[in-house]
Design an enzyme around this catalytic site. Structure first.
Site, PDB file in Angstrom:
ATOM      1  N   CYS A   1       0.807  -1.218   0.000  1.00 49.81           N
ATOM      2  CA  CYS A   1       0.000   0.000   0.000  1.00 49.81           C
ATOM      3  C   CYS A   1       0.843   1.273   0.000  1.00 49.81           C
ATOM      4  O   CYS A   1       0.308   2.364  -0.155  1.00 49.81           O
ATOM      5  CB  CYS A   1      -0.934   0.016   1.207  1.00 49.81           C
ATOM      6  SG  CYS A   1      -0.002  -0.023   2.744  1.00 49.81           S
TER       7      CYS A   1
ATOM      8  N   CYS B   1      -1.092  -5.177   6.522  1.00 48.17           N
ATOM      9  CA  CYS B   1      -0.791  -4.026   7.384  1.00 48.17           C
ATOM     10  C   CYS B   1       0.063  -4.446   8.572  1.00 48.17           C
ATOM     11  O   CYS B   1       0.768  -3.627   9.156  1.00 48.17           O
ATOM     12  CB  CYS B   1      -2.077  -3.384   7.883  1.00 48.17           C
ATOM     13  SG  CYS B   1      -3.254  -3.056   6.562  1.00 48.17           S
TER      14      CYS B   1
END
Ligand code: FES
Length: 125
Positions: free
Chosen positions: A33, A102
């Protein structure tokens, strides 16, 4: 879809900030990301006595950083090197599959900060 622990650490993150003149600093970027996390550690006699983080990551990354900081505080650097991203997710009672990437930032940034500490220590000798 988020566990209560994730929500708690996201809403009330522990150890946010920066340590001036930290003994070790580790920054990692998430290739998926593009988000970034930095962890700062204060080390005394090879024990992590203080730890802070800053992240441009999402809510899950904030929860991950908060949890990893709690897991690392008070540990010696060898024990802290053994903290894995998977262990952090387990302590958060899981993350949704699409947010698992994440968790990559947490322990990786911690390990990089420890390596930075060890390199600085070597330079001082
Ligand atoms: Fe980038 Fe979560 S979406 S760290």
């Amino acid at each position: 879809m988020y566990s209560e622990k994730v929500m708690d650490h996201f809403m009330h993150p522990h150890n946010v900030g920066e340590i001036k003149d930290a003994d070790g600093v580790g920054t990692v970027g998430n290739p998926i990301c593009g988000d970034v996390m930095t962890i700062y550690i204060r080390v005394e006699d090879d024990i992590i006595t203080d730890i802070k983080f800053k992240t441009f990551g999402c809510g899950a990354a904030i929860a991950v950083a908060s949890m990893v900081s709690e897991m690392a505080r008070g540990k010696n650097i060898e024990e802290a090197m053994e903290i894995t991203n998977t262990a952090v997710v387990t302590n958060l009672d899981g993350l949704p599959p699409q947010k698992l990437h994440c968790s990559n930032l947490g322990a990786d940034a911690l390990h990089r900060a420890i390596k930075d500490y060890l390199e600085k220590k070597k330079e001082k000798k």
